[in-house]
Design a protein around this motif. Structure first.
Motif, mmCIF file in Angstrom:
data_model
loop_
_atom_site.group_PDB
_atom_site.id
_atom_site.type_symbol
_atom_site.label_atom_id
_atom_site.label_comp_id
_atom_site.label_asym_id
_atom_site.label_seq_id
_atom_site.Cartn_x
_atom_site.Cartn_y
_atom_site.Cartn_z
ATOM 1 N N ILE A 205 0.867 -1.174 0.000
ATOM 2 C CA ILE A 205 0.000 0.000 0.000
ATOM 3 C C ILE A 205 0.909 1.231 0.000
ATOM 4 O O ILE A 205 1.636 1.479 0.967
ATOM 5 N N THR A 206 0.888 1.980 -1.080
ATOM 6 C CA THR A 206 1.837 3.071 -1.250
ATOM 7 C C THR A 206 1.299 4.123 -2.214
ATOM 8 O O THR A 206 0.458 3.820 -3.078
ATOM 9 N N ARG A 207 1.796 5.350 -2.052
ATOM 10 C CA ARG A 207 1.459 6.413 -3.012
ATOM 11 C C ARG A 207 2.323 6.323 -4.263
ATOM 12 O O ARG A 207 2.004 6.912 -5.281
ATOM 13 N N LEU A 227 -4.339 -2.844 -7.634
ATOM 14 C CA LEU A 227 -5.688 -3.024 -7.115
ATOM 15 C C LEU A 227 -6.227 -1.688 -6.614
ATOM 16 O O LEU A 227 -5.526 -0.950 -5.911
ATOM 17 N N HIS A 228 -7.461 -1.391 -6.954
ATOM 18 C CA HIS A 228 -8.095 -0.172 -6.459
ATOM 19 C C HIS A 228 -8.548 -0.411 -5.017
ATOM 20 O O HIS A 228 -9.172 -1.427 -4.707
ATOM 21 N N ALA A 229 -8.234 0.531 -4.137
ATOM 22 C CA ALA A 229 -8.586 0.393 -2.725
ATOM 23 C C ALA A 229 -9.051 1.724 -2.169
ATOM 24 O O ALA A 229 -8.906 2.781 -2.800
ATOM 25 N N GLU A 230 -9.619 1.660 -0.955
ATOM 26 C CA GLU A 230 -10.089 2.864 -0.277
ATOM 27 C C GLU A 230 -9.863 2.718 1.213
ATOM 28 O O GLU A 230 -10.180 1.671 1.812
ATOM 29 N N GLY A 231 -9.264 3.723 1.836
ATOM 30 C CA GLY A 231 -9.027 3.677 3.272
ATOM 31 C C GLY A 231 -10.328 3.698 4.044
ATOM 32 O O GLY A 231 -11.224 4.493 3.739
ATOM 33 N N SER A 232 -10.465 2.837 5.055
ATOM 34 C CA SER A 232 -11.727 2.743 5.794
ATOM 35 C C SER A 232 -11.968 3.959 6.683
ATOM 36 O O SER A 232 -13.121 4.291 6.975
ATOM 37 N N TYR A 233 -10.916 4.636 7.142
ATOM 38 C CA TYR A 233 -11.061 5.787 8.026
ATOM 39 C C TYR A 233 -11.139 7.091 7.242
ATOM 40 O O TYR A 233 -12.037 7.908 7.447
ATOM 41 N N HIS A 235 -11.359 7.290 3.873
ATOM 42 C CA HIS A 235 -12.079 7.098 2.613
ATOM 43 C C HIS A 235 -11.285 7.661 1.428
ATOM 44 O O HIS A 235 -11.861 8.026 0.401
ATOM 45 N N GLN A 236 -9.980 7.716 1.601
ATOM 46 C CA GLN A 236 -9.116 8.190 0.523
ATOM 47 C C GLN A 236 -8.838 7.048 -0.444
ATOM 48 O O GLN A 236 -8.470 5.948 -0.042
ATOM 49 N N ARG A 237 -8.997 7.292 -1.733
ATOM 50 C CA ARG A 237 -8.743 6.262 -2.733
ATOM 51 C C ARG A 237 -7.238 6.118 -2.963
ATOM 52 O O ARG A 237 -6.506 7.111 -2.954
ATOM 53 N N MET A 238 -6.807 4.889 -3.140
ATOM 54 C CA MET A 238 -5.385 4.606 -3.339
ATOM 55 C C MET A 238 -5.244 3.335 -4.166
ATOM 56 O O MET A 238 -6.234 2.660 -4.466
ATOM 57 N N MET A 239 -4.003 3.028 -4.523
ATOM 58 C CA MET A 239 -3.707 1.823 -5.282
ATOM 59 C C MET A 239 -2.854 0.878 -4.422
ATOM 60 O O MET A 239 -1.993 1.324 -3.663
ATOM 61 N N VAL A 240 -3.117 -0.404 -4.554
ATOM 62 C CA VAL A 240 -2.345 -1.438 -3.855
ATOM 63 C C VAL A 240 -1.633 -2.280 -4.903
ATOM 64 O O VAL A 240 -2.246 -2.735 -5.879
ATOM 65 N N VAL A 241 -0.325 -2.482 -4.701
ATOM 66 C CA VAL A 241 0.466 -3.294 -5.617
ATOM 67 C C VAL A 241 0.473 -4.738 -5.118
ATOM 68 O O VAL A 241 0.863 -4.998 -3.976
ATOM 69 N N LEU A 242 0.019 -5.636 -5.943
ATOM 70 C CA LEU A 242 0.031 -7.066 -5.625
ATOM 71 C C LEU A 242 1.081 -7.740 -6.486
ATOM 72 O O LEU A 242 1.076 -7.596 -7.714
#
Length: 287
Positions: A205-207, A227-233, A235-242
């Motif tokens: 999980i990184t910018r 992977l498209h993700a969203e922080g639960s607290y 609610h900021q959208r971010m990308m996850v590298v798998l």
């Protein structure tokens, strides 16, 4: 040379594995009235009850009908490899019985015997062969229950032999030590069969997802998925590298990620099997 090893490399591996199985049986298990289960264990119990015969010879006789079934279901390669493994291990069991007479603590015999037998059987299994007997039935069951590790199938099948050992020798302690040997054998089989197939899967999980994904491709020669993700607290959208990497590459991956983004959040976990480019290929007969 590569083609020769692919076509015939299973022969020396089967020979070494069968020899290790026979050594584990003769040196550590048989002198303590223990066994690793399977046909060899049944043969040992029969010899004890009948008072005549040899474990190796009886194992060959008990194996004949199983080989007809195994050869028809799994194929010529498995049949030939298993025939070699069965004959060699059976002959060595009888041949070495006269010169090996180590009487050790039963627990020591169970631990070392189970380890050697498991190591030998694992080597035989990974080259597509067996030592005959229950190994053939285990492989057939593995084709039916593909999600169950082969060592667990072996342990379940050999539970009957553990009980039989206690009944034949009229000693609950020997049955319990035989259970230890069977358990160790199954665990070592799984360690040998699946040891080289373990990889690592990382979620990053990184910018700096684009830079990290590119570095994984150029420096580690591995692919990455965003992977498209969203922080639960927040609610900021971010990308996850798998990404999936070989076990020996995980340190390099972590260093690579921290060099690009020291604040990255990295989750690393075991991957039992990774199928695809750069890893293993699926086979119907794979373990």
């Amino acid at each position: 040379m590569g083609k020769l090893w692919h076509d015939y490399g299973w022969i020396p591996v089967t020979i070494v594995g069968s020899s290790l199985f026979a050594l584990g049986f003769v040196l550590f298990l048989q002198p303590n009235d223990l066994n690793p289960g399977g046909i060899s264990g049944l043969a040992m119990a029969f010899v004890e009850v009948a008072g005549f015969g040899s474990v190796g010879t009886l194992s060959i006789l008990l194996n004949l009908p199983l080989f007809v079934l195994g050869g028809a279901k799994i194929g010529k390669r498995f049949f030939c490899g298993s025939l070699l493994g069965m004959l060699l291990s059976s002959v060595l069991i009888d041949g070495l019985s006269g010169i090996a007479n180590l009487t050790l603590e039963p627990l020591i015999g169970a631990l070392y015997g189970g380890t050697l037998c498991g190591l030998g059987l694992g080597m035989v299994f990974i080259c597509g062969s067996s030592t005959g007997g229950s190994d053939i039935l285990v492989r057939l069951l593995k084709l039916r229950y593909r999600n169950v590790p082969i060592g667990q199938i072996t342990m379940a099948f050999d539970a009957f032999v553990v009980v039989l050992t206690g009944v034949v020798f009229q000693d609950v302690t020997k049955a319990l030590y035989t259970g230890v040997a069977v358990f160790i054998t199954g665990k070592v089989i799984d360690a040998v069969v699946y040891r080289f197939d373990y990889s690592k899967v990382a979620l990053i999980i990184t910018r700096e997802h684009a830079a990290i994904a590119q570095a994984i491709g150029t420096k580690l020669d591995r692919g990455a998925t965003l992977l498209h993700a969203e922080g639960s607290y927040t609610h900021q959208r971010m990308m996850v590298v798998l990404t999936a990497v070989k076990k020996q590459q995980i340190t390099e991956l972590k260093e690579l990620v921290m060099e690009i983004d020291p604040s990255a959040f990295v989750i690393v976990q075991e991957a039992h099997q990774v199928l695809g480019d750069g890893f293993s290929r699926y086979s119907q007969n794979s373990l």
